[in-house]
Motif scaffolding. Structure first.
Motif, PDB file in Angstrom:
ATOM      1  N   ALA A 136       0.832  -1.209   0.000  1.00  0.00           N
ATOM      2  CA  ALA A 136       0.000   0.000   0.000  1.00  0.00           C
ATOM      3  C   ALA A 136       0.866   1.259   0.000  1.00  0.00           C
ATOM      4  N   ASP A 137       1.930   1.252   0.797  1.00  0.00           N
ATOM      5  CA  ASP A 137       2.824   2.416   0.842  1.00  0.00           C
ATOM      6  C   ASP A 137       3.566   2.598  -0.478  1.00  0.00           C
ATOM      7  N   ALA A 138       3.994   1.478  -1.078  1.00  0.00           N
ATOM      8  CA  ALA A 138       4.683   1.567  -2.361  1.00  0.00           C
ATOM      9  C   ALA A 138       3.744   2.074  -3.451  1.00  0.00           C
ATOM     10  N   LEU A 139       2.466   1.735  -3.330  1.00  0.00           N
ATOM     11  CA  LEU A 139       1.474   2.107  -4.333  1.00  0.00           C
ATOM     12  C   LEU A 139       1.004   3.553  -4.215  1.00  0.00           C
ATOM     13  N   ALA A 140       1.076   4.124  -3.019  1.00  0.00           N
ATOM     14  CA  ALA A 140       0.436   5.418  -2.744  1.00  0.00           C
ATOM     15  C   ALA A 140       0.757   6.509  -3.768  1.00  0.00           C
ATOM     16  N   GLY A 224      -1.999   6.105   4.298  1.00  0.00           N
ATOM     17  CA  GLY A 224      -2.912   6.956   5.049  1.00  0.00           C
ATOM     18  C   GLY A 224      -2.770   8.410   4.657  1.00  0.00           C
ATOM     19  N   ALA A 225      -1.523   8.850   4.432  1.00  0.00           N
ATOM     20  CA  ALA A 225      -1.284  10.225   3.996  1.00  0.00           C
ATOM     21  C   ALA A 225      -1.884  10.458   2.611  1.00  0.00           C
ATOM     22  N   VAL A 263     -10.805  11.043   7.362  1.00  0.00           N
ATOM     23  CA  VAL A 263     -10.830  10.461   8.708  1.00  0.00           C
ATOM     24  C   VAL A 263     -10.088   9.124   8.731  1.00  0.00           C
ATOM     25  N   ILE A 264     -10.371   8.267   7.752  1.00  0.00           N
ATOM     26  CA  ILE A 264      -9.716   6.958   7.708  1.00  0.00           C
ATOM     27  C   ILE A 264      -8.216   7.116   7.486  1.00  0.00           C
ATOM     28  N   GLY A 265      -7.826   8.028   6.596  1.00  0.00           N
ATOM     29  CA  GLY A 265      -6.406   8.245   6.337  1.00  0.00           C
ATOM     30  C   GLY A 265      -5.659   8.677   7.583  1.00  0.00           C
ATOM     31  N   LEU A 266      -6.217   9.637   8.309  1.00  0.00           N
ATOM     32  CA  LEU A 266      -5.569  10.104   9.536  1.00  0.00           C
ATOM     33  C   LEU A 266      -5.557   9.002  10.598  1.00  0.00           C
ATOM     34  N   ALA A 267      -6.642   8.216  10.646  1.00  0.00           N
ATOM     35  CA  ALA A 267      -6.715   7.119  11.618  1.00  0.00           C
ATOM     36  C   ALA A 267      -5.642   6.073  11.327  1.00  0.00           C
ATOM     37  N   ILE A 268      -5.418   5.770  10.050  1.00  0.00           N
ATOM     38  CA  ILE A 268      -4.379   4.804   9.690  1.00  0.00           C
ATOM     39  C   ILE A 268      -3.014   5.290  10.164  1.00  0.00           C
ATOM     40  N   ILE A 269      -2.738   6.570   9.965  1.00  0.00           N
ATOM     41  CA  ILE A 269      -1.441   7.123  10.376  1.00  0.00           C
ATOM     42  C   ILE A 269      -1.250   6.987  11.880  1.00  0.00           C
TER      43      ILE A 269
END
Length: 327
Positions: A136-140, A224-225, A263-269
């Motif tokens: 997921a991070d590589a894909l962002a 998340g970012a 909200v979900i993005g910040l929650a993931i972080i």
């Protein structure tokens, strides 16, 4: 002379024309530019993700194995989401339900693609042994680049534009276009929301690439970012769009989806930072490591010695001096 030059410059940027064609015919085959933009975006995302994932130590092009599952599910879910949030357009009075299948005419929802793509990526990661959050991070950055490219498809289709405007960069829409709002004069200009999103997304790619350097945004935090960045911009663009949409409590459904995305993005972080304060030692789950040619597998299956490649920037300085990368 100066006044004439200024007048000429102003006339040049007085509006943004829309393409006069949205497809080409090659014999019996009709190729829609909308589809070409989507395909180009997917290719760009795959190439960038492969580069980033390989730098983390994954097998080259393992991203294709994951994409074979994720991309079809993303496209199907994107269309389903769009149809569900524009129900009357396809199943209302006088509508033709078969048009719900005409995906080449436009109408795929990015948030639907994210849902379907996430499911497909999870399945693909299970298949390949790649950590889901590493992928997921590589894909962002790549997915944000794909979204920027894909938005040009809306430009070719003359769709999903914003409110009328008299700004110099107003978008021209053909008055006989089905999306042209009734009651407005021919020649009315509209906010080019596709262009706003393209600029926002490209800027976001640069931000994510910068944030992704080193190890401070691993374990899904970079994804998340991405989700927070994209959704924050989408709240604005969606608020000025005038294409039909279901309204819930005074807001378009995609505005609510974008708010939820932030909200979900910040929650993931926050959650992933607390759950995983350290760095990701390997892109693979335990027991599924890939040893490149020239690597020496140690007795401990959780460790490998890589003598073929230097350590990447993603590995902390404390381990960069060692030939052992610990998962």
């Amino acid at each position: 002379m100066i006044h004439a030059a200024n007048s000429f410059a102003l006339s040049v940027v007085s509006s943004i024309p829309s393409p006069s064609v949205s497809f080409i015919d090659l014999g019996p085959l009709r190729i829609h530019f909308y589809a070409l933009c989507i395909i180009a975006g997917i290719i760009a995302a795959v190439l960038l993700t492969n580069h980033r994932l390989t730098r983390r130590g994954a097998e080259p092009w393992v991203v294709i194995d994951i994409a074979l599952v994720a991309v079809p599910l993303a496209i199907v879910a994107a269309r389903i989401y769009h149809v569900l949030t524009h129900w009357d357009f396809y199943f209302g009075p006088g509508a033709d339900p078969l048009t719900a299948l005409y995906i080449w005419e436009g109408g795929i929802a990015i948030y639907g693609a994210l849902i379907g793509g996430a499911v497909g990526a999870w399945l693909g990661c299970r298949w390949t042994g790649i950590r889901f959050w590493t992928f997921a991070d590589a894909l962002a950055p790549g997915i944000l680049l794909a979204q920027a490219i894909g938005r040009f498809g809306n430009w070719f289709n003359q769709e999903l534009f914003g409110l009328p405007t008299d700004l110099p960069w107003g978008l021209e829409i053909d008055s006989d276009n089905a999306a042209f709002p009734p009651g407005l004069e021919a020649g009315t200009l509209f906010h080019p929301t596709f262009l706003y999103e393209v600029v926002w997304n490209v800027l976001g790619v640069a931000v994510l690439l910068w944030l992704g350097r080193g190890t401070r945004m691993q374990w899904g935090r970079l994804f998340g970012a991405y989700l927070a960045w994209y959704s924050a911009g989408r709240i604005v663009w969606e608020s000025i769009r005038i294409d039909p949409s279901e309204i819930i409590l005074g807001l378009r459904t995609n505005v609510w989806a974008a708010i939820l995305g932030v909200v979900i993005g910040l929650a993931i972080i926050v959650i992933q930072k607390r759950r995983h304060p350290g760095f990701e030692p390997s892109p693979y789950v335990p027991g599924r490591e890939w040893a490149p040619e020239g690597s020496v597998q140690s007795q401990n299956t959780d460790d490998f010695v890589d003598v073929s490649e230097p350590q990447s920037d993603d590995v902390p300085a404390s381990t960069a001096t060692s030939s052992v990368a610990t998962k």
